[in-house]
Structures are given as C-alpha cells and as structure tokens.
Design an enzyme around this catalytic site. Structure first.
Site, mmCIF file in Angstrom:
data_model
loop_
_atom_site.group_PDB
_atom_site.id
_atom_site.type_symbol
_atom_site.label_atom_id
_atom_site.label_comp_id
_atom_site.label_asym_id
_atom_site.label_seq_id
_atom_site.Cartn_x
_atom_site.Cartn_y
_atom_site.Cartn_z
ATOM 1 N N ASP A 173 0.840 -1.201 0.000
ATOM 2 C CA ASP A 173 0.000 0.000 0.000
ATOM 3 C C ASP A 173 0.876 1.252 0.000
ATOM 4 O O ASP A 173 0.372 2.376 -0.045
ATOM 5 C CB ASP A 173 -1.017 -0.008 1.154
ATOM 6 C CG ASP A 173 -0.360 -0.114 2.517
ATOM 7 O OD1 ASP A 173 0.877 -0.209 2.584
ATOM 8 O OD2 ASP A 173 -1.108 -0.114 3.526
ATOM 9 N N SER A 174 2.211 1.048 -0.024
ATOM 10 C CA SER A 174 3.134 2.165 -0.274
ATOM 11 C C SER A 174 2.865 2.744 -1.662
ATOM 12 O O SER A 174 3.347 3.836 -1.989
ATOM 13 C CB SER A 174 4.587 1.709 -0.150
ATOM 14 O OG SER A 174 4.815 0.531 -0.902
ATOM 15 N N ASP A 219 -1.059 -6.034 -0.153
ATOM 16 C CA ASP A 219 -1.511 -5.419 1.102
ATOM 17 C C ASP A 219 -3.016 -5.220 1.096
ATOM 18 O O ASP A 219 -3.568 -4.670 0.127
ATOM 19 C CB ASP A 219 -0.868 -4.028 1.261
ATOM 20 C CG ASP A 219 0.422 -4.075 2.053
ATOM 21 O OD1 ASP A 219 0.602 -5.001 2.864
ATOM 22 O OD2 ASP A 219 1.262 -3.173 1.844
ATOM 23 N N GLU A 271 -1.568 -5.613 8.503
ATOM 24 C CA GLU A 271 -0.764 -5.021 9.578
ATOM 25 C C GLU A 271 -1.428 -5.274 10.934
ATOM 26 O O GLU A 271 -2.609 -4.972 11.104
ATOM 27 C CB GLU A 271 -0.625 -3.511 9.360
ATOM 28 C CG GLU A 271 0.181 -3.165 8.121
ATOM 29 C CD GLU A 271 0.369 -1.655 7.939
ATOM 30 O OE1 GLU A 271 -0.012 -0.876 8.836
ATOM 31 O OE2 GLU A 271 0.900 -1.264 6.888
ATOM 32 N N GLU A 313 9.024 -4.377 10.495
ATOM 33 C CA GLU A 313 9.488 -3.085 9.977
ATOM 34 C C GLU A 313 10.061 -2.217 11.090
ATOM 35 O O GLU A 313 9.408 -1.995 12.125
ATOM 36 C CB GLU A 313 8.312 -2.364 9.277
ATOM 37 C CG GLU A 313 8.721 -1.015 8.699
ATOM 38 C CD GLU A 313 7.730 -0.459 7.677
ATOM 39 O OE1 GLU A 313 6.756 -1.145 7.315
ATOM 40 O OE2 GLU A 313 7.957 0.703 7.239
HETATM 41 O O1 KIV Z 1 3.566 -1.148 1.645
HETATM 42 C C1 KIV Z 1 4.741 -1.531 1.650
HETATM 43 O O2 KIV Z 1 5.528 -1.227 0.754
HETATM 44 C C2 KIV Z 1 5.183 -2.348 2.768
HETATM 45 C C3 KIV Z 1 6.657 -2.607 2.874
HETATM 46 C C4 KIV Z 1 7.360 -1.413 3.351
HETATM 47 C C5 KIV Z 1 6.945 -3.798 3.699
HETATM 48 O O3 KIV Z 1 4.410 -2.776 3.554
#
Ligand code: KIV
Length: 271
Positions: free
Chosen positions: A51-52, A90, A122, A189
């Site tokens: 979700d980044s 995610d 998460e 993380e």
């Molecule tokens: O959303 C993401 O990119 C992540 C990574 C930083 C593990 O959860």
C-alpha cells in the site's frame, strides 16, 4: 543450486524451505506491469504490491487513502507480468480492521480479481479474528509487525518501534500468535536488530525485515526507494542501488533539448 532456483514458481512452501536451508529471501515492492516484469526476470522471489503505492504511485502523504479497487488494479498489473515470483498484496486501511467478514470479503476480492497469491495485513492480536477468517478460506496471509504505517496517526511518527521492553514483549507474542494462527511469513518493519533476530529464531515461519537488521530470513525494500526514484526519503536502513531520479531527469532534459533543437526525430527515426 539454491532452493528458489530449483522450482519454477515460488510458493509459500518455497519460502519455508529457504528459511530451513538458511537461504535469504529477497522481496521488493511492485505496482505495475513493466517494473514487475523486470523484478521477476531478475529472480526476486516475492513481489509485494504494497500500500506504499499510495505514497510512491499516487503521491499521498500516508498509506491510508489507497482503496481496495486501486490495490486490485495494481495487483492485477503485477500478476500479468510474473512467471515465477510469489505475489502478495496489502489489504488497504479500512478493509479488514474490526470486522472479520469485511476482511474476508476484501481478501477474496483481491484473490479473485487480481490473481495474486496471498495478502498482507498489519497488526497482531487486535486483528486475530480477521486473520482466522481469511485463512479459513484458504488465502495465505503474511503478517506485518513493528512500524505499521496504517497506524501512523496512533503513533504520530515513523521512528523505530519496540525499543521499550513491554512493546518488544508484545511484538514477540504477536509474532508467535501469527505463526500459531497459520500465517506463512511476517514482515518486521523498523525495529531493533536484536529483537528481530529473536523473533526469527523463535518462530519457524520466514521473517522478512525492513530496517530490522541482518539476522532475519529475508529483506524487503520499496523498489522506488532502492532505485533512487524517490529523492528525499533517506532512512538509515535504506541502501540505494541506483540514482534513477538523476538518470530520468537527465534523459528528460536531453529529450527536451533534442525536440526543441529539431534533432529528434532524425531521418532514420521516421517513415
Ligand atoms: O507497503 C509496503 O511497501 C510495505 C513494505 C514497506 C513492507 O508494507
């Protein structure tokens, strides 16, 4: 020969075998077809549709705004590109917390509409019911503990987590719980390296770290960060392998110059 090269497709079982054999797992984020194709061909074992994407693709300040539809769009682009990598997606903020039926519906939409191989959530104890329900449908689940960006407004900062003993103990017990529930792997993380090492030794499922030191079973980075496309994000854990911001900037300047000067296209570049 390494375990990940012996088999054609990487599965959750491959990752477990890699941990047992002491072979490190390489995971990177991917959000689109072209990049995913390169990463898959390079042999990256796990592609995370993180979700980044909310930050690096859409320009939001946090990961909170990205929607399930948007995650499915990114995930299906990635799935179309890969031959071998395991694709994990995610579950975005608001699609699994506090309502396990909602969590199952979200996970099923991701699996059905994108063709991905698993989902990442998460949290620990507080999302236990959601994890149980998703797993009961046969969907592989990856956990995510430590710095959990979807809870940024609860913590207020992106600083290192679990430095205090109580938080460290809670993290360890959450990791044990995630393994007991049936998660196939956990991302840790931004936590102290000794704590991450302890978690990796305690549980038998692979622990993938980002800012969690070298004693875990694998590493993950955001691809745009490690390629130097994002410019101002410089945490201590990040190794930049290229400066693509500079390369893309310079290439764009050259193109601009060539168009303006009528150098492009030349005779051999037209019909
Ligand atoms: O959303 C993401 O990119 C992540 C990574 C930083 C593990 O959860």
């Amino acid at each position: 020969m390494s375990i990940s090269k012996e088999v054609k497709r990487v599965t959750v079982h491959t990752l477990r075998q890699m941990k047992e054999a002491g072979e490190k797992i390489a995971m990177l984020t991917a959000y689109d077809y072209s990049m995913a194709r390169i990463l898959d061909e390079a042999g990256i074992e796990v592609l995370l549709v993180g979700d980044s994407a909310s930050n690096v693709m859409a320009g939001h300040e946090t990961t909170l705004p990205i929607t399930l539809d948007e995650m499915i769009y990114h995930a299906s682009s990635v799935v179309r590109a890969i031959n071998k990598a395991l694709v994990v997606v995610d579950l975005p903020f608001g699609t699994y917390q506090g309502n396990s039926k909602n969590a199952l519906d979200s996970a099923i939409r991701i699996m059905k509409e994108s063709g991905a191989h698993g989902v990442k959530l998460e949290g620990g104890l507080e999302i236990k019911e959601s994890i149980i329900r998703i797993l009961s449908a046969g969907v592989p689940v990856m956990g995510h503990l430590g710095l959990t960006p979807q809870s940024i407004y609860k913590f207020g900062t992106y600083t290192v987590r679990a430095k205090e003993e109580m938080e460290a103990e809670r993290l360890l017990s959450d990791a044990i719980l995630l393994e007991e529930l049936g998660c196939f792997s956990i991302v840790l993380e931004k936590i102290p390296a000794p704590l991450a090492a302890k978690v990796a030794q305690t549980v038998s499922i692979p622990i993938i770290g980002i800012g969690a030191g070298d004693q875990v079973d694998g590493q993950v980075l955001v691809t745009h960060d490690m390629l130097g496309i994002t410019k101002d994000f410089k945490p201590r854990f990040l190794r930049r392998y290229r400066d693509l911001y500079e390369d893309i900037y310079n290439a764009s300047k050259e193109y601009l110059r060539d168009v303006k000067s009528k150098d492009f296209p030349n005779q051999s570049e037209q019909y």
